[in-house]
Design a protein around this motif. Sequence first.
Motif, PDB file in Angstrom:
ATOM      1  N   LEU A1060     -12.511  -4.918  14.900  1.00 21.01           N
ATOM      2  CA  LEU A1060     -13.575  -5.061  13.919  1.00 21.01           C
ATOM      3  C   LEU A1060     -14.773  -4.205  14.299  1.00 21.01           C
ATOM      4  O   LEU A1060     -15.366  -3.517  13.456  1.00 21.01           O
ATOM      5  N   ILE A1061     -15.140  -4.215  15.572  1.00 19.06           N
ATOM      6  CA  ILE A1061     -16.285  -3.415  16.030  1.00 19.06           C
ATOM      7  C   ILE A1061     -16.015  -1.938  15.822  1.00 19.06           C
ATOM      8  O   ILE A1061     -16.870  -1.174  15.344  1.00 19.06           O
ATOM      9  N   LEU A1062     -14.797  -1.516  16.139  1.00 21.22           N
ATOM     10  CA  LEU A1062     -14.451  -0.102  15.975  1.00 21.22           C
ATOM     11  C   LEU A1062     -14.506   0.313  14.525  1.00 21.22           C
ATOM     12  O   LEU A1062     -15.005   1.392  14.173  1.00 21.22           O
ATOM     13  N   LEU A1063     -14.019  -0.542  13.628  1.00 19.64           N
ATOM     14  CA  LEU A1063     -14.026  -0.205  12.207  1.00 19.64           C
ATOM     15  C   LEU A1063     -15.453  -0.161  11.672  1.00 19.64           C
ATOM     16  O   LEU A1063     -15.804   0.691  10.841  1.00 19.64           O
ATOM     17  N   ILE A1064     -16.314  -1.074  12.093  1.00 16.37           N
ATOM     18  CA  ILE A1064     -17.706  -1.074  11.636  1.00 16.37           C
ATOM     19  C   ILE A1064     -18.409   0.194  12.086  1.00 16.37           C
ATOM     20  O   ILE A1064     -19.127   0.841  11.321  1.00 16.37           O
ATOM     21  N   VAL A1065     -18.168   0.589  13.352  1.00  9.94           N
ATOM     22  CA  VAL A1065     -18.792   1.816  13.863  1.00  9.94           C
ATOM     23  C   VAL A1065     -18.339   3.017  13.062  1.00  9.94           C
ATOM     24  O   VAL A1065     -19.128   3.877  12.648  1.00  9.94           O
ATOM     25  N   CYS A1066     -17.055   3.066  12.745  1.00  6.18           N
ATOM     26  CA  CYS A1066     -16.524   4.193  11.956  1.00  6.18           C
ATOM     27  C   CYS A1066     -17.146   4.176  10.560  1.00  6.18           C
ATOM     28  O   CYS A1066     -17.499   5.223   9.984  1.00  6.18           O
ATOM     29  N   PHE A1067     -17.295   2.971   9.954  1.00  9.59           N
ATOM     30  CA  PHE A1067     -17.836   2.856   8.598  1.00  9.59           C
ATOM     31  C   PHE A1067     -19.282   3.324   8.577  1.00  9.59           C
ATOM     32  O   PHE A1067     -19.708   4.068   7.696  1.00  9.59           O
ATOM     33  N   ILE A1068     -20.076   2.903   9.557  1.00  9.46           N
ATOM     34  CA  ILE A1068     -21.492   3.275   9.594  1.00  9.46           C
ATOM     35  C   ILE A1068     -21.634   4.772   9.763  1.00  9.46           C
ATOM     36  O   ILE A1068     -22.436   5.425   9.093  1.00  9.46           O
ATOM     37  N   LYS A1069     -20.866   5.346  10.620  1.00  8.72           N
ATOM     38  CA  LYS A1069     -20.977   6.790  10.880  1.00  8.72           C
ATOM     39  C   LYS A1069     -20.593   7.580   9.657  1.00  8.72           C
ATOM     40  O   LYS A1069     -21.154   8.631   9.357  1.00  8.72           O
ATOM     41  N   ARG A1070     -19.643   7.094   8.909  1.00  9.92           N
ATOM     42  CA  ARG A1070     -19.162   7.864   7.770  1.00  9.92           C
ATOM     43  C   ARG A1070     -20.105   7.751   6.583  1.00  9.92           C
ATOM     44  O   ARG A1070     -20.335   8.705   5.849  1.00  9.92           O
ATOM     45  N   ASN A1071     -20.695   6.567   6.310  1.00  8.95           N
ATOM     46  CA  ASN A1071     -21.480   6.325   5.102  1.00  8.95           C
ATOM     47  C   ASN A1071     -22.979   6.410   5.329  1.00  8.95           C
ATOM     48  O   ASN A1071     -23.767   6.019   4.484  1.00  8.95           O
ATOM     49  N   LYS A1072     -23.363   6.912   6.436  1.00  8.63           N
ATOM     50  CA  LYS A1072     -24.787   7.008   6.740  1.00  8.63           C
ATOM     51  C   LYS A1072     -25.444   8.001   5.784  1.00  8.63           C
ATOM     52  O   LYS A1072     -25.048   9.160   5.703  1.00  8.63           O
ATOM     53  N   GLY A1073     -26.444   7.494   4.961  1.00  7.96           N
ATOM     54  CA  GLY A1073     -27.188   8.356   4.055  1.00  7.96           C
ATOM     55  C   GLY A1073     -26.541   8.506   2.695  1.00  7.96           C
ATOM     56  O   GLY A1073     -26.932   9.370   1.923  1.00  7.96           O
ATOM     57  N   GLY A1074     -25.523   7.743   2.263  1.00 11.18           N
ATOM     58  CA  GLY A1074     -24.927   7.907   0.939  1.00 11.18           C
ATOM     59  C   GLY A1074     -23.965   6.816   0.626  1.00 11.18           C
ATOM     60  O   GLY A1074     -23.762   5.876   1.384  1.00 11.18           O
ATOM     61  N   LYS A1075     -23.316   6.900  -0.595  1.00  8.46           N
ATOM     62  CA  LYS A1075     -22.365   5.886  -1.007  1.00  8.46           C
ATOM     63  C   LYS A1075     -21.106   6.029  -0.203  1.00  8.46           C
ATOM     64  O   LYS A1075     -20.672   7.120   0.116  1.00  8.46           O
ATOM     65  N   TYR A1076     -20.462   4.898   0.077  1.00  7.60           N
ATOM     66  CA  TYR A1076     -19.172   4.961   0.735  1.00  7.60           C
ATOM     67  C   TYR A1076     -18.115   5.088  -0.328  1.00  7.60           C
ATOM     68  O   TYR A1076     -18.289   4.697  -1.474  1.00  7.60           O
ATOM     69  N   PRO A1077     -16.938   5.615   0.002  1.00 10.40           N
ATOM     70  CA  PRO A1077     -15.913   5.944  -0.984  1.00 10.40           C
ATOM     71  C   PRO A1077     -15.475   4.741  -1.796  1.00 10.40           C
ATOM     72  O   PRO A1077     -15.187   4.871  -2.984  1.00 10.40           O
ATOM     73  N   VAL A1078     -15.384   3.580  -1.212  1.00 17.25           N
ATOM     74  CA  VAL A1078     -14.872   2.434  -1.969  1.00 17.25           C
ATOM     75  C   VAL A1078     -15.831   2.090  -3.092  1.00 17.25           C
ATOM     76  O   VAL A1078     -15.431   1.736  -4.211  1.00 17.25           O
ATOM     77  N   LYS A1079     -17.134   2.152  -2.838  1.00 15.36           N
ATOM     78  CA  LYS A1079     -18.129   1.833  -3.870  1.00 15.36           C
ATOM     79  C   LYS A1079     -18.016   2.789  -5.029  1.00 15.36           C
ATOM     80  O   LYS A1079     -18.128   2.408  -6.195  1.00 15.36           O
ATOM     81  N   GLU A1080     -17.774   4.072  -4.720  1.00 11.89           N
ATOM     82  CA  GLU A1080     -17.631   5.048  -5.792  1.00 11.89           C
ATOM     83  C   GLU A1080     -16.443   4.702  -6.669  1.00 11.89           C
ATOM     84  O   GLU A1080     -16.469   4.829  -7.897  1.00 11.89           O
TER      85      GLU A1080
END
Length: 1180
Positions: A1060-1080
């Motif tokens: 869970l921690i690894l996935l959260i870190v990956c999610f934050i790094k990827r969506n920093k400053g914009g929409k994440y793909p799932v929301k789009e």
Amino acid sequence: MDGPSDGRFALVLMLLCHVITALEVPLDPKLLEELPQPPTITHQSPKYYIMDPRENVIIHCEAKGKPHPRFSWTRNGTHFDIDKDPKVFMKPHSGTLVIDISGGEKAEAYEGVYQCTARNELGTAVSNNIIIRQSRSPLWAKERMNPIIAQEGQSLVLPCRPPAGLPPPTIFWMDNNFQRLPQSQRVSQGLNGDLYFSSVQTEDSRNDYICYARFPHTQTIQQKQPISVRVLSMDSINDTMEAYYNETVLFGDKDGKERAPTFMVPSDSVSTKLVLRGDVLEMECIADGLPTPEISWNKISGEIPSMRASFLNYDKTLSIRDVSEADAGEYRCTATNRHGSVHHSTRVTVKAAPYWISAPRNLILAPMEMGVITCRAGGHPKPTISWSMNGVPIENAPKDPSRTVEDDTIIFSEVQTGSSAVYQCNASNEYGYLLSNAFINVLAEPPRVLTPANKVYQVIINKPALLKCATFGSPIPTVTWFKESRSSTLEGDPYVFHKNGALEIHVSQTQNSGKYTCVARNSLGISENHVYLEVKEPTRILRPPEYRVVQRNRNVVFGCKVRHDPSLVPIVTWLKDNRELPDDERFRVESDSLTITDVTEDDAGQYTCIVNTTLDKDSASALLTVVEQPDAPTDLELTDPEARSVQLTWTPGDDHNSPVTKFLIQYEDGLHHAGVWHNLTEVPGMKTTAHLKLSPYVHYTFRVLAINGVGYSQPSVPTRQYKTNPAAPDENPSDVRAMGTEHNNLVISWKPLMPLQSNGPGLQYKVMWRQQDAETEWTSVTVANVSKFVVSGTPTFVPYEVKVQALNAVDHGPKPPVVIGYSGEDFPSAAPDNVQVNVVNSTLAEIHWTPVPLKSVRGRLQGYKIHYRCERSLHRHNFHHNDQKIEIFSHNKTRGRLPHLHPYSVYSLYVTAFNGRGEGPPTSVQRFETPEDVPGFPSFFRVVGSDLESLTLEWGPPHHRNGHLMGYSLKYQTVNSSNDLGVLEELDVPSNHSSVTLHNLKHSTRYKFYFSAKTQKGSGPALTEEAVTIVQKAMVSPQVDIATQGWFIGLMSAIALLILILLIVCFIKRNKGGKYPVKEKEDAHGDPEIQPMKEDDLTFGEYSDEDHKPLKGSRTPSSGTVKRDDSDDSLVDYGDSGDTQFNEDGSFIGQYSGKSDRSGPRGHDSSEPPSPVNAMNSFV
């Protein structure tokens, strides 16, 4: 006291002297300078000195001593005052006397007996009596030499009688041209210089027989007046006698006829001869006689010493050098010719001038020690021993109580410091004398070690080592040795101690290396010295050079691998035939090899590798043999010509060190194949002749090649041409055949003769044939330059007898053999009858037929052919290729099988007979059907849907139904994590179905399926497939027993938290400053729950820039069927098939639960992490 004493006292003293060791003064320069020493004569002139009046007289006298000796001379027993004669002086620091007679003084005035005296404070030494005589070379007395006339065959002596000289001259005979006169067994010079003729011949006539005398000291040669000799035959004596009567001497009292031998020298039958020991004994016997006698020698009651004896002057002189007493006795010479023999005996007596048995030696003693000087000499008669002290007869010398004289021995006891002196021993008899000086030197010296300090001795292991410890002292020091420390004295094995103080180790070993100390002691002190011993490994050639055989112009390498002690530097030297290598750049010496490039014949020989170090060496040798092709044979010659043979001989060439193994004889046929050489025969290499068998009508030229291990030589020069006469052929054509190519012909063929086989001009072939068993005459035709003949109009397939005979212009060849052949075949005229088909099974049919009549074959029946093809399948869905096939059976078969037929099909066939011409007419077409068989594999079988308790299966019908399809058989069973199989369930499916859904299956369970099609014959082969029912989230815990264990729950919680921690870190790094793909995606498509999902979405999504890349380790088949992998822990295999789940924030996690839709596009519809429960289930 002086003088002799009783024998008992002398015996006691002699026994004591055996334990007394005289001290020797070493030749150490420093030591010699320091120690006082009485004089010692080191060099003197010989006892007899013949002076040359043209040169100064030098009489040598050298001596040593400490202090340096003073010299004086006596002449003829009285003092010679050299100061009174200006022509006489002594060399500085020497006693050598020089008499200057270069001014014309008469040398005779200085003749006499001279003796040198050398003295210092410790004693006086004297030289031998040196007799000085002037050399003399007197002139020949004038005399008139009358001519000598001798009758042929008489003996003759030409006297020389040279003047007496000092020393005696050397005699030889020459002519006026100073050429030595030839000598032989008949003519020879005697020991006295006279020239002896055993018998004269007319060719001995000459007027210049001249005797020459050469005086060695004056280097002058004087000659006698020439002697004229004329030898006459009996016929001419009367004619010349009157003319020579008044001026000639008639020599000889014997006629010139053949006669028995008599001795010219010596004249008596017995003679005596005295010779001194060590001199040369010469005896001669010169005989008169015709024919010239032969001389032989033997010793009565003994053997002539072959190693010391020489037979000179054509065996007339016997010379024995280095005479000993054993050579005394009687010697006999024998002169022999065909008329008799004569003997002479010489009685030899051997006397001996004195010679040393034990010469006196210098004696060095310490005060109060004992010593002995011994003077022992041999001779015949026995010499007389007399003693002198410091040149004065001992009886006139001062008395010394410590000295006792006992004949040839002087004994010293309890000597004092003043007892030093020089003693002279004189041993003499009537044939000569010996004089020797020996001093006694009384010294008191502490010990000294003379060997250089810290000297290093190096020796090879297993070799002897000698460690020196030269000492000096008076009394004589005792020497002891120590190794390393001085804790204990060396003694016993392996050490050997020498009297001179040296220490020897016979077999040196590595442990013998080290520091050694020698200690010298006497009553006056002690001295020591250190030396070092290093034991080295031996130098050895490990890989010596080996014997090499190499071709010329090739390269050769000799190896020489060396092992040596690391501290030694080896020097490798190569020799060729024990000499240095040639100065040639082709010879390349490397550290462990010798390479010779472009080898020549001169390089052959023995090569030696020599390895030298400062201590030892090793060597090894090997031979090099240079080989090449042999030289061409020479001198070819043809002999013994016959109609069909000839003898060929030759001379072999050089084999170049490789023996010739065989000779190849070739020939050229100048008539039929000019310029082409053919091999005729081979003969062994040891032969040089060959008997050649020839063919008629050939123009032969022969040549020979030699063959050795290297190869072929060049061909020899060809012989002259040898022609053989024509003859009838010796053989007929071979490989005669007869066979037809058409139904009405016969083709006769043969292998024609070679030109060499024709045996003559006009080669033709007589072809003969007739029908077998027809009792008809032979039909023949003669042809040339062809190899076949066609006979037309023959019946079909009839046997014929055929012959082919060779002939030429001379005659016919031998009678040819008969060959049987057949005329041409025609197609068979009838088809097999009564064809029947027996269907054995669905793929095999058996065909029966009745053979065709032999008459209808019209040739040689070769067999039957069955032509068959599949016309159609009995099932409407199956289609087969209708290519026609042929099965062939031998002529003796009446049935055959057709394999590999298609089941449930219609076939047609017909049968034909065939011969060498081809096939006959076919039978009527027969049709038959093959029965049903089990079907083949279904065309496909896969799992197309899965649910919690159900799986949907889909398939296609088999391509090869092989009959009427009755339905399908589905079998399945569970498979646990250990690959153990459960109970097998079976389900029959109608033939018109293509899918089925299985309900009430166990959730989260793997199933294995077996699926096959069926006909009336049974089930065909099955396809297998595996699939897993989807796990339910709420039922995970009770389904897995291991999850109830505390340790497992803690482990899984930690893992889930980490993921869970690894996935959260990956999610934050990827969506920093914009929409994440799932929301789009949610904004674009609305509710994600109603969107279709692809099969590939069964895999977990990874948060990365590559959105469509599956999680590492996941595998999703395109068919949607989940297949078993080697890993049972695949996340896909344990995905949840339930509805999409939502978190508290309203986002969905369906795409992480394993739910997939095969019709939708692949993509990630949520950015939320997966459920921890599902994550744990994926690891169960």
